[in-house]
Every structure is written in structure tokens, then in C-alpha cells.
Design a protein around this motif. Structure first.
Motif, PDB file in Angstrom:
ATOM      1  N   MET B 186       0.841  -1.191   0.000  1.00 56.08           N
ATOM      2  CA  MET B 186       0.000   0.000   0.000  1.00 56.08           C
ATOM      3  C   MET B 186       0.881   1.247   0.000  1.00 56.08           C
ATOM      4  SD  MET B 186      -3.099   1.100   2.562  1.00 56.08           S
ATOM      5  CE  MET B 186      -2.060   1.186   4.013  1.00 56.08           C
ATOM      6  N   VAL B 187       0.496   2.217  -0.809  1.00 58.33           N
ATOM      7  CA  VAL B 187       1.141   3.528  -0.804  1.00 58.33           C
ATOM      8  C   VAL B 187       0.208   4.485  -0.064  1.00 58.33           C
ATOM      9  CG1 VAL B 187       1.988   5.422  -2.265  1.00 58.33           C
ATOM     10  CG2 VAL B 187       2.319   3.036  -2.975  1.00 58.33           C
ATOM     11  N   VAL B 188       0.787   5.435   0.660  1.00 58.35           N
ATOM     12  CA  VAL B 188      -0.025   6.410   1.396  1.00 58.35           C
ATOM     13  C   VAL B 188       0.410   7.830   1.048  1.00 58.35           C
ATOM     14  CG1 VAL B 188      -0.533   4.896   3.361  1.00 58.35           C
ATOM     15  CG2 VAL B 188       1.548   6.322   3.392  1.00 58.35           C
ATOM     16  N   SER B 189      -0.540   8.755   1.179  1.00 59.30           N
ATOM     17  CA  SER B 189      -0.180  10.174   1.186  1.00 59.30           C
ATOM     18  C   SER B 189      -0.183  10.634   2.638  1.00 59.30           C
ATOM     19  CB  SER B 189      -1.166  11.001   0.353  1.00 59.30           C
ATOM     20  OG  SER B 189      -2.464  10.959   0.917  1.00 59.30           O
ATOM     21  N   MET B 190       0.615  11.657   2.934  1.00 61.96           N
ATOM     22  CA  MET B 190       0.711  12.144   4.317  1.00 61.96           C
ATOM     23  C   MET B 190       0.484  13.649   4.337  1.00 61.96           C
ATOM     24  SD  MET B 190       2.544  13.922   6.768  1.00 61.96           S
ATOM     25  CE  MET B 190       4.154  14.158   6.012  1.00 61.96           C
ATOM     26  N   ARG B 191      -0.341  14.058   5.288  1.00 60.40           N
ATOM     27  CA  ARG B 191      -0.541  15.490   5.516  1.00 60.40           C
ATOM     28  C   ARG B 191      -0.286  15.779   6.992  1.00 60.40           C
ATOM     29  NH1 ARG B 191      -3.545  13.446   1.896  1.00 60.40           N
ATOM     30  NH2 ARG B 191      -3.971  14.489  -0.088  1.00 60.40           N
ATOM     31  N   HIS B 217      -3.696   5.593   9.155  1.00 59.22           N
ATOM     32  CA  HIS B 217      -2.736   5.669  10.262  1.00 59.22           C
ATOM     33  C   HIS B 217      -2.518   7.132  10.621  1.00 59.22           C
ATOM     34  CE1 HIS B 217       0.536   4.384  12.849  1.00 59.22           C
ATOM     35  NE2 HIS B 217       1.392   5.185  12.242  1.00 59.22           N
ATOM     36  N   CYS B 218      -2.251   7.369  11.912  1.00 55.05           N
ATOM     37  CA  CYS B 218      -1.882   8.707  12.373  1.00 55.05           C
ATOM     38  C   CYS B 218      -0.668   8.577  13.284  1.00 55.05           C
ATOM     39  CB  CYS B 218      -3.007   9.359  13.184  1.00 55.05           C
ATOM     40  SG  CYS B 218      -4.540   9.588  12.285  1.00 55.05           S
ATOM     41  N   GLY B 223       4.916   3.083  12.209  1.00 55.28           N
ATOM     42  CA  GLY B 223       3.755   2.191  12.194  1.00 55.28           C
ATOM     43  C   GLY B 223       3.414   1.685  10.803  1.00 55.28           C
ATOM     44  N   LEU B 224       3.894   2.385   9.784  1.00 56.13           N
ATOM     45  CA  LEU B 224       3.701   1.942   8.399  1.00 56.13           C
ATOM     46  C   LEU B 224       5.025   1.539   7.762  1.00 56.13           C
ATOM     47  CD1 LEU B 224       1.184   4.697   7.170  1.00 56.13           C
ATOM     48  CD2 LEU B 224       0.658   2.296   7.658  1.00 56.13           C
ATOM     49  N   VAL B 247      -0.667  12.543   9.333  1.00 52.71           N
ATOM     50  CA  VAL B 247      -1.875  11.747   9.090  1.00 52.71           C
ATOM     51  C   VAL B 247      -1.741  11.107   7.712  1.00 52.71           C
ATOM     52  CG1 VAL B 247      -4.395  11.767   8.955  1.00 52.71           C
ATOM     53  CG2 VAL B 247      -3.217  13.304  10.547  1.00 52.71           C
ATOM     54  N   PHE B 248      -1.953   9.786   7.680  1.00 58.18           N
ATOM     55  CA  PHE B 248      -1.680   9.000   6.478  1.00 58.18           C
ATOM     56  C   PHE B 248      -2.981   8.467   5.888  1.00 58.18           C
ATOM     57  CE2 PHE B 248       1.947   8.818   9.303  1.00 58.18           C
ATOM     58  CZ  PHE B 248       3.035   9.031   8.466  1.00 58.18           C
ATOM     59  N   TRP B 249      -3.179   8.768   4.618  1.00 58.64           N
ATOM     60  CA  TRP B 249      -4.335   8.232   3.905  1.00 58.64           C
ATOM     61  C   TRP B 249      -3.858   7.253   2.825  1.00 58.64           C
ATOM     62  CZ3 TRP B 249      -4.598  13.240   5.824  1.00 58.64           C
ATOM     63  CH2 TRP B 249      -5.779  13.601   6.491  1.00 58.64           C
TER      64      TRP B 249
END
Lengths: 288, 288
Positions: B186-191, B217-218, B223-224, B247-249
């Protein structure tokens, strides 16, 4: 969809009913205290009953299994029609297991099945072991019975469960978006909701998009081309109170209507209202 | 997924970057006042820029196009991984049009593309007319840029847009559920989100499950399996304020990671952050 096709679908249904004598629906309340695993065990042993009200808080699913060479079109049909066909799981070809219910057998653990050949309903057995094929891909599709617990918790009365009946389902005049060889009308379930509970019914179901989400229509059945609420195309008629508003949710029987309209050579489905009980908790599908 | 594969993916990315000189990201703010149709026209004319902040309130989409004989597995991969891969539309084989943006051409109307051969990035052109094939099936997948308008309306500051940068994206150590030949992380974006805005960020994104929904995930990036937030695998590093919470989506670049890991013979995608701007309004995807 014109009146002709809808009439055709109705005839298919009526003709199909002749295959077995009419039977009384089971008492939906009998399953209320049962776990999904226990329910599946009873159905595997031959019990047949609509599953509304069974296995509190657990996710129920519609089943449609098609040959592998129809699987892409079925998955695409579901993607293009996410309100009636929210996909919860897809098996690998030939497999009758799902991570949604470890240990379950999709060939035996539903209370009643339908066997389709070229769009015609040919049998309604309580298991499909003899009908299973190595090339079948099974789709588990979200069911509105899942959000009934949220509705009940919010105080919304559920007339069909109170009356020990299957929910009422209707073929509508709204065409689904086709996918390859698959086309057909949207099917809906209807629940009579008292005006004071309408907001909660909409709010609670909206938060569960994986089990059809918000209603597609409220009020006059003519808005969906439904002429008589007392004559559902699937399930039982349900008695409404005087000021109840009919609320219509997209229904996972829609793939069966697509089978009738599109006539794939072979398909297996659940019988309307006779769902697969997964171990998944409704909460897993709540988005907020 | 072990460290080896993740390192491999990183090498693919780094190697791929050598194909063209590093370029500055466009200023995300330039597109704020533009309609989707106007934006697509500019991109068709050759403009290349990340699209965060473009076309207020309109749904942005990730693109992945694969040969028809991989389409079922891609659609199944998306169904099995709905957080990173929420499918908004699937084209018929060979078609470059979508009902999400009438008149648009998927071969020309994105600001930048990636061309993949056997899992290797071979080119990053601004159109793929010459690369298009009659057997390509294109998937449009929800993008978190879509919910940024809801976040902004709720008062959540968006650091990458403030800083005129592409969002930061990372390959995680969470494997997606495979589908046939397709697998990958899984790839995530982070803000970075200030604590006082965390509730709104979670609430608003949760109501848009078709564009990744709630965060996966936050907090601690470990954790990721992410070791250094300043070194995103895709997009730009973004400066956080001292008390911001990462914060990871789930991210629609995930299918590209699956392409790297699974090596289909051919694929076309958008370049990360360089999305397809549809005419659809975010509101259409809000569930409540």
C-alpha cells in the motif's frame, strides 16, 4: 427499460415459482440470538428461512456466482452500479471459501439458493454442492439486512421483522449501467418508515455505503415505476401503518435481475431474503 | 512485505528518475480558479503541474491502464483493496473517454503520465497518444486531493498547498491483498495536521470513502514502516509545524506500486500528484 422487459422479468419470476409449491416464510425472529457460525451450521443442515433479524450486528451478503468468463463483466457491472451491487468479496475461480467467514462453505451455508440456466430459474435447492463448477467465481454483495441493526438501534421500527416476514422487494424502471453483456433493472427493498424516524433511517443507512447506503427513493412508488406495493416481485408484502412513508433502498437482488435480462448460460444465487451470514461486523463497514 | 522488496521498489523509482532531469513541481495554487475542462485543456496543450489545489470541489482521479487480459485482476485488486484503490470508473477496452468528464481524452488531458514496461518506468510524457493500445482498459481511482476541499472548508490547513508543493507519498510495509498476478504494498499520502484540526480531518475524509475515506494511520511513521518523512517515495517533502501530527491516507499510487512489484508487460499511469480532473463534484461522493 420499457414495460415489455419488466413484464418479461415478472413472468420469469412467476413461472419460476411453479417449480415448487409456495411455502411460508420462516419466522425471522428465530435467528435473533444466533451467531453467524451457528446460523450457517443450521442452514448447512437443511434449515431454510429468510435471514432478516438473524445474527445481530453481523454483515449479511447476497450471493451471485457466474462462470469465470463472465466474472469480469459481473465485477464491472457491480463497480458501475455500486448502490445496488456493493461488492464485499470475490472468490477465486472454483473456491467456495471467503475470508469474511472462515470455515464457511458457500455451497451449503445459505438457507436457500437459486440455480439459473440461460436466465431461467430452474431450481431452488438448499445447497448447490451438485451444481458447483470449477470455473465459478462467487460475488458476495452487501445486503440491507446489515443496516437494519443500526436502524433498530436508532429507534426505527422494522415492520417486516415485527411481522415475521421477508422484506418486500421490487423490480424498478431504473436501468443499471450495463457492463459488457450484462444489463438489467435496479431492484429495491422497501421498508415502511414512520415520518418521525425517517431522518434516522436515512442517516444510519447513509453511513453504511457497503451495504447499499442511503435510500434511492422515498414516498410514491410510481417514482420507481412500482405500481402496487402489496405485490412485491420478491419477498413478502408487509403491512404499513397509516402514516408510514415507503423508503426504498437499492437491493442486492439486482444481479439476479441482470441474470434474467442478460441470460448468462449458468449462474447460482441466494434466494431473495435468504442471505449468507458472514462473521464481519457491521461496524467494519461504517464510514463514520 | 520484506525489506528487500521495498528496497527494490525504491530502486525502481530512483532508477526511473534518471530518465529525465529533476524538475521543480508546479505551483499548486495556479489552478485554484480553473474549471476542470479548462485545466484539461491546458494539460492537453502541454502544461505539466501537480494538481493539488486545482479545480475547487471537483473530483480528481488516479489513472491506471492495463491490457485487457490484466483488467479483471486489476479490478479485483481494487475491490480487494478499496481504501487505496476506490474505483470511480472503468473504460471499455480501447476507449479513452469516461462519463466522469464528457469530452475529455484520457490520453492527453492529464498533466503528466508514466509509461511502464514489465514493471519498469520507461518514460514520463505529457501525453500517451503514441503509447495507447486498442486493448487498454483504463481505471480511474479516487484521489485524496478530492477531500482536501472538505478539509479546507472545515478549517484544516493543508501544508503542501500552502507551500506550493506536491503532497508527500510513501511506500508502506503493509501488503495489499493480492489478486491473481497482482500484488504489492500500500502507498499512502501524508498530511501534517495540527492536533486541534485532527478530528475534522478524520471526520471529513471519512464521509468520502470513494476518495480513500478515513486515514489508515496517524502519528509515528514507523507504524507503516516509513523511516524518514523528509524522503517521500513520490511527491515532495512538506514542512510540518512543530506540533503537527502526520496523518496517512491510502493513496491511488498503490496500483503503480503493484505494477512495479507484479510486472505486467505494459501499463500507463498518471505521474504521482498529476491527476485527471473530472467534472464530478466531490459532493456526489459524500455519503452523509
Amino acid at each position: 427499460m420499457g414495460h415489455r422487459r419488466r413484464a418479461d422479468l415478472r413472468r420469469v419470476r412467476v413461472r419460476a415459482r411453479r417449480h415448487r409449491p409456495a411455502r411460508a416464510s420462516g419466522d425471522a425472529r428465530q435467528g435473533a440470538a444466533v451467531t453467524p457460525a451457528e446460523a450457517r451450521k443450521r442452514f448447512r443442515a437443511g434449515l431454510s428461512a429468510p435471514t432478516a433479524g438473524w445474527a445481530p450486528g453481523r454483515t449479511q451478503a447476497n450471493l451471485i456466482a457466474v462462470p469465470a468468463d463472465w466474472a469480469y463483466e459481473m465485477l464491472l457491472f457491480c463497480q458501475r452500479n455500486p448502490k445496488p451491487c456493493p461488492v464485499l468479496d470475490v472468490t477465486d475461480a472454483g473456491s467456495w471459501t471467503t475470508p469474511l467467514a472462515p470455515g464457511a462453505d458457500l455451497r451449503t451455508d445459505l438457507p436457500r439458493y437459486r440455480v439459473w440456466e440461460h436466465g431461467e430459474l430452474v431450481e431452488e435447492p438448499t445447497d448447490v454442492v451438485a451444481h458447483w463448477r470449477d470455473d465459478l467465481v462467487a460475488f458476495l454483495i452487501g445486503c440491507s439486512f446489515t443496516f437494519e441493526w443500526s436502524l433498530a438501534a436508532a429507534g426505527v421500527p422494522l415492520r417486516h421483522i415485527e411481522q415475521g416476514r421477508n422484506v418486500s422487494m421490487y423490480v424498478t424502471d431504473r436501468p443499471c449501467r450495463p457492463a459488457g453483456r450484462l444489463r438489467g433493472p435496479m431492484v429495491v427493498s422497501m421498508r415502511p418508515v414512520p415520518p418521525m424516524h425517517l431522518a434516522a433511517a436515512i442517516r444510519e443507512s447513509s453511513l453504511l455505503p457497503a451495504v447499499h447506503g442511503s435510500p434511492v427513493h422515498c414516498g410514491d412508488p410510481a417514482g420507481l415505476g412500482i405500481t402496487d406495493l402489496d405485490k412485491p416481485d420478491f419477498g413478502d408484502p408487509v403491512d404499513a401503518e397509516a402514516d408510514d412513508i415507503p423508503v426504498f433502498w437499492a437491493c442486492g437482488v439486482t444481479p439476479q435481475a441482470a441474470v434474467m435480462a442478460s441470460r448468462p448460460p449458468f449462474a447460482l444465487t441466494h434466494a431473495p431474503g435468504h442471505m449468507f451470514l458472514t462473521d464481519a461486523r457491521d461496524e467494519q463497514y461504517r464510514v463514520a
